[in-house]
Write a protein that holds these residues in place. Structure first.
Motif, short mmCIF file in Angstrom:
data_model
loop_
_atom_site.label_atom_id
_atom_site.label_comp_id
_atom_site.label_asym_id
_atom_site.label_seq_id
_atom_site.Cartn_x
_atom_site.Cartn_y
_atom_site.Cartn_z
N GLU A 1 0.85 -1.19 0.00
CA GLU A 1 0.00 0.00 0.00
C GLU A 1 0.88 1.24 0.00
N VAL A 2 0.64 2.13 -0.97
CA VAL A 2 1.35 3.41 -1.05
C VAL A 2 0.49 4.47 -0.39
N ARG A 3 1.09 5.25 0.50
CA ARG A 3 0.33 6.25 1.24
C ARG A 3 0.88 7.65 0.99
N LEU A 4 -0.05 8.57 0.65
CA LEU A 4 0.27 9.98 0.45
C LEU A 4 -0.58 10.80 1.42
N PRO A 5 -0.24 12.07 1.66
CA PRO A 5 -1.03 12.89 2.60
C PRO A 5 -2.50 12.98 2.17
N ASP A 6 -3.39 12.97 3.16
CA ASP A 6 -4.82 13.10 2.87
C ASP A 6 -5.47 14.17 3.73
N ASP A 7 -4.62 15.05 4.33
CA ASP A 7 -5.15 16.03 5.27
C ASP A 7 -5.46 17.37 4.61
N GLY A 8 -5.23 17.50 3.30
CA GLY A 8 -5.52 18.75 2.61
C GLY A 8 -4.54 19.87 2.89
N GLU A 9 -3.46 19.58 3.58
CA GLU A 9 -2.48 20.62 3.91
C GLU A 9 -1.56 20.96 2.72
N GLN A 10 -1.42 20.04 1.79
CA GLN A 10 -0.54 20.28 0.66
C GLN A 10 -1.18 21.24 -0.33
N LYS A 11 -0.41 22.26 -0.74
CA LYS A 11 -0.88 23.27 -1.69
C LYS A 11 0.10 23.37 -2.85
N ALA A 12 -0.43 23.69 -4.02
CA ALA A 12 0.40 23.94 -5.19
C ALA A 12 0.83 25.41 -5.17
N TYR A 13 2.12 25.66 -5.25
CA TYR A 13 2.67 27.01 -5.17
C TYR A 13 2.96 27.56 -6.57
N ARG A 14 2.73 28.86 -6.69
CA ARG A 14 3.13 29.58 -7.90
C ARG A 14 4.20 30.60 -7.56
N ILE A 15 4.98 30.99 -8.56
CA ILE A 15 6.06 31.95 -8.35
C ILE A 15 5.50 33.36 -8.48
N ARG A 16 5.70 34.16 -7.43
CA ARG A 16 5.21 35.55 -7.47
C ARG A 16 6.23 36.48 -8.11
N ASN A 17 7.41 36.59 -7.54
CA ASN A 17 8.45 37.49 -8.04
C ASN A 17 9.75 36.72 -8.24
N ILE A 18 10.55 37.16 -9.20
CA ILE A 18 11.89 36.62 -9.42
C ILE A 18 12.88 37.76 -9.31
N HIS A 19 13.72 37.73 -8.27
CA HIS A 19 14.72 38.77 -8.03
C HIS A 19 16.10 38.22 -8.43
N ILE A 20 16.84 39.01 -9.17
CA ILE A 20 18.14 38.56 -9.69
C ILE A 20 19.23 39.53 -9.27
N TYR A 21 20.31 38.98 -8.70
CA TYR A 21 21.49 39.76 -8.32
C TYR A 21 22.67 39.27 -9.18
N PRO A 22 22.92 39.91 -10.33
CA PRO A 22 23.95 39.41 -11.26
C PRO A 22 25.39 39.53 -10.73
N GLY A 23 25.64 40.46 -9.81
CA GLY A 23 27.00 40.66 -9.31
C GLY A 23 27.09 40.50 -7.81
#
Length: 771
Positions: free
Chosen positions: A243-265
């Motif tokens: 038996e394979v078991r994964l979470p069933d409590d509804g706590e897992q959420k799919a995340y999206r990326i809001r901002n991307i900050h880049i420091y080139p130097g």
């Protein structure tokens, strides 16, 4: 008298070896203690008829072998070189207890005895049992016995692999609907299948796969602990339902990326020392990214955008995070690359967003290193005939010449061969310029290469060669692509390779005096236009190898096929070859295979290499161009000979050349080298090389230099030797002494008494290992 003295060292060497072998290895073993002589591992297989299937299963299991199980034994005996000879233990045992310089030297060179510790047997048995359990063998029986003899202990491990369970059924327990959907969507990629053995190692791999699937589809907080398994082995004999078991409590959420900050130097030291460093940077938006920098960025914004596979608003995808990291790491300009993700607090989410919304901010920190530098390389050799060869090389590089990660390399090289107090010498001077772009210059999407940044390479070079017989000028240029798939597979394709060769000031009568008449066509002006490709596979891509590894390199090159389409429009010279501007073009195909490996155990290495290559001229050419022919000898080949002084076949060195220039249509060579630590940063080496070059059968070719399958072994050249290396971590300086043991010209073996005679040995100096 001199001849007699030459033979005296032979029994001395034999006597020294016997002393080493016979020296008491137990001299430093305390009373009532024992030297660990050997570990013996025996895998016991079931003998009963009903257990024949089990015995067959164990036999087929490649993960269960004596060599693999031996790795889990906690205590290892002293290093053995060959036939059970523990040379380094013998060296150590030769030292007396007096604290003299010579005794310290012997102990540094040698290896202290391994004193048998019976307590480590139980740890070893536990290690073996845990390993077998991870493979799916349960209730293993591991017994031991120790045989004591002459203050030495031999430990025997008898291993009987235990019971196994075959998977009868696999099902997913009720879980979060979104996770369930992803699991079933990728179930065809599962590592578990009915009939397979129940093994914790496979379960771990399957848990990692499921975790990767979830993290590649937005579930930023999903980790290995969220995947569990429950096996029932009681329902059916020798089977298990899983038996394979994964979470069933509804706590897992799919995340999206809001901002991307880049420091080139980004400067990590200033970030720690200066509290206002980051806040003082200027920010600007550019096509969905926010850049922070002081002054002008080292890398153009467009280049950085092309490296990033992440976009604002996209689902978090760990595979794209790794791809972005790998692509930035592939730019030599950067010392370090860091990708950070921070969850956006709930109080910062917009009020109109759904309750199950989850966001992360991405921060990319790029720390540039030194963009410019230089490299120096030197190879040198000297043989017993007084011929000296020196090959220096100097190169300057710039890793970011146009602020786009472009590599500029400017190189200068030389090759000088001469004898002291002799005005005759050979000189070669060359210069090269190459430019490498971190992209495909022609319209191929950069997204087609996910893990590594593809490169477009443009190179040009010029070489001036002055020999007593002629002057030669070579100008060449290439255009091609280089890319990798993972860390193991590397490819180079050069669709354009151009080379122009012109000879001047040829000595009167030089061509007519060649030992091999077919070589006459080799020494004429010619034009090469063709293509080449290189495939390279390695099990360890790191610059310094800490574990055993092997590699395969296959190269294929051809020239003249495209030009041959226009033969009808070209004039012909007196030999019947078609020409362009009065210069004949070459037509040939050439391939070479270089494969080898290095077995590493602690600081001892056993390295081997096999090299085979052949070039076939056809059509507009009767022979290969000289620069495309094979040669042997030198610091990385047959080390008892200098470069270009051996072969083809059993032919002697061509007396037409004041400085040897032996070359052939094919080459076959095998090398073996044993490397061992000495003291401080010094390493020793013992090596043997065998091989030669040959010509293909053709009209007027001298038979002694022609390759014949039935007789080529008679013209094999062989050498043995010893070397010393200074290992400074960042560079290895090498000095080798190679001695001829089989002379291909005489087709005879040289007795040891002649190994150090004139014309029979060479010294080779180089940088790095020979292979």
């Amino acid at each position: 008298m001199r001849k007699r003295l030459a033979y005296l060292w032979i029994p001395l060497v034999v006597l020294f070896i016997l002393v080493l072998h016979g020296c008491s290895a137990t001299r430093y073993i305390p009373d009532e203690e024992y030297l660990l002589r050997k570990n013996v591992v025996q895998i016991e297989k079931p003998q009963k008829d009903k257990d024949k299937a089990k015995a067959k299963e164990i036999s087929k299991d490649k993960a269960i072998s004596v060599s693999i199980l031996d790795a889990y034994i906690r205590q290892k005996p002293n290093t053995t070189i060959i036939f059970g000879w523990k040379a380094f233990l013998n060296l150590y045992s030769m030292s007396s207890r007096k604290d003299t310089g010579f005794n310290r030297f012997l102990r540094k060179m040698g290896e202290p005895p391994v004193v048998f510790d019976p307590l480590l047997i139980e740890y070893s048995k536990t290690n073996i049992d845990n390993y077998l359990t991870s493979l799916g063998y349960y209730s293993n029986v591991i017994t031991d016995s120790v045989i004591y003899k002459n203050k030495k202990a031999t430990v025997h491990y008898n291993i009987r692999p235990g019971k196994t369970y075959a998977l009868d059924s696999i099902f997913l327990a009720p879980s979060d609907p979104s996770l369930e959907k992803l699991y079933h969507k990728t179930s065809n990629e599962s590592l578990l299948a009915p009939g397979n053995r129940l093994a914790s190692a496979v379960l771990e791999d399957e848990a990692a796969r499921i975790t990767s699937v979830m993290r590649n589809n937005g579930y930023y907080n999903f980790n290995r602990t969220h995947v569990t398994f429950l096996a029932d082995t009681l329902e059916k004999h020798n089977t298990a339902s899983l038996e394979v078991r994964l979470p069933d409590d509804g706590e897992q959420k799919a995340y999206r990326i809001r901002n991307i900050h880049i420091y080139p130097g980004y400067d990590p030291i200033r970030a720690v020392m200066d509290s206002v460093y980051l806040s003082s940077m200027k920010a600007h938006r550019d096509q969905g990214f926010t850049f922070y920098h002081e002054g002008k960025s080292n890398l153009r914004s467009r280049v950085i955008r092309n490296m990033i596979f992440l976009r604002e608003g996209d689902l978090y995808d760990e595979s794209k995070v790794k791809t972005t990291y790998n692509r930035f790491s592939n730019i030599r300009l950067l010392n370090s690359v860091t990708l950070l993700f921070d969850e956006v607090p709930a109080n910062e989410l917009a009020e109109h967003m759904p309750a199950d919304t989850a966001l992360v901010d991405c921060t990319i920190r790029l720390s540039p290193g030194n963009s410019q530098g230089y490299k120096v390389n030197l190879e040198a050799s000297s043989n017993s005939n007084g011929l000296i060869g020196v090959s220096p090389a100097l190169s300057y590089y710039h890793k970011n010449i146009f602020r786009g990660g472009e590599w500029l390399t400017l190189g200068f090289m030389g090759n000088f061969q001469f004898k002291m107090n002799d005005p005759i010498r050979s000189t070669e001077l060359g210069a090269s310029l190459s430019l490498s772009f971190p992209k495909m210059l022609f319209p191929i999407s950069h997204k087609a290469f996910k893990n590594r940044v593809p490169r477009t390479d443009i190179a040009a070079s010029y070489s001036y060669q002055s020999r007593p017989e002629y002057l030669r000028n070579i100008a060449s240029g290439t255009f091609g692509y280089t890319w990798s798939i993972g860390d193991a597979f590397h490819y180079t394709v050069n669709p354009i390779k151009l080379k122009l060769v012109k000879l001047h000031n040829m000595s009167p009568g030089f061509l007519e005096s060649l030992n091999d008449p077919f070589l006459i066509d080799t020494y004429r002006d010619h034009l090469d236009l063709g293509l080449s490709t290189i495939f390279y596979y390695t099990t360890d891509n790191s610059p310094v190898h800490r574990r055993s590894w092997h590699y395969v390199r296959l190269g294929v090159e051809s020239a003249g096929n495209f030009l041959s389409l226009f033969n009808r429009y070209m004039p012909s010279d007196t030999t019947g070859s078609h020409t362009i501007g009065g210069i004949a073009y070459s037509r040939y195909i050439k391939t070479d295979l270089n494969m080898g490996g290095t077995f590493i155990r602690e600081r001892h290495q056993l390295a081997g290499r096999l090299y085979a290559g052949i070039g076939i001229p056809y059509g507009n050419a009767t022979s290969l161009p000289l620069e495309q022919m094979f040669y042997a000898g030198g610091a990385n080949s047959l080390r008892a000979w200098q470069a270009r002084t051996v072969g083809p076949g059993s032919m002697p060195v061509d007396s037409t050349f004041t400085i040897p220039n032996q070359a052939g249509d094919m080459r076959l060579e095998i090398n073996l080298e044993y490397r061992f630590p000495m003291f401080w940063n010094l390493e020793g080496a013992l090596f043997a090389d065998a091989g030669n070059i040959w010509n293909l059968p053709k009209p007027q070719a001298v038979e002694a230099g022609v390759f014949r399958f039935k007789t080529f072994y008679k013209s094999i050249a062989m050498d043995v030797g010893a070397g010393i290396r200074l290992n400074l971590d960042f560079v290895i300086l090498r000095l080798d002494l190679g001695m001829i043991v089989r002379d291909p010209v005489k087709q005879a073996w040289n007795p040891p008494s002649q190994w150090l005679r004139r014309n029979n040995y060479s010294f080779q100096f180089g940088v790095g290992y020979p292979f």
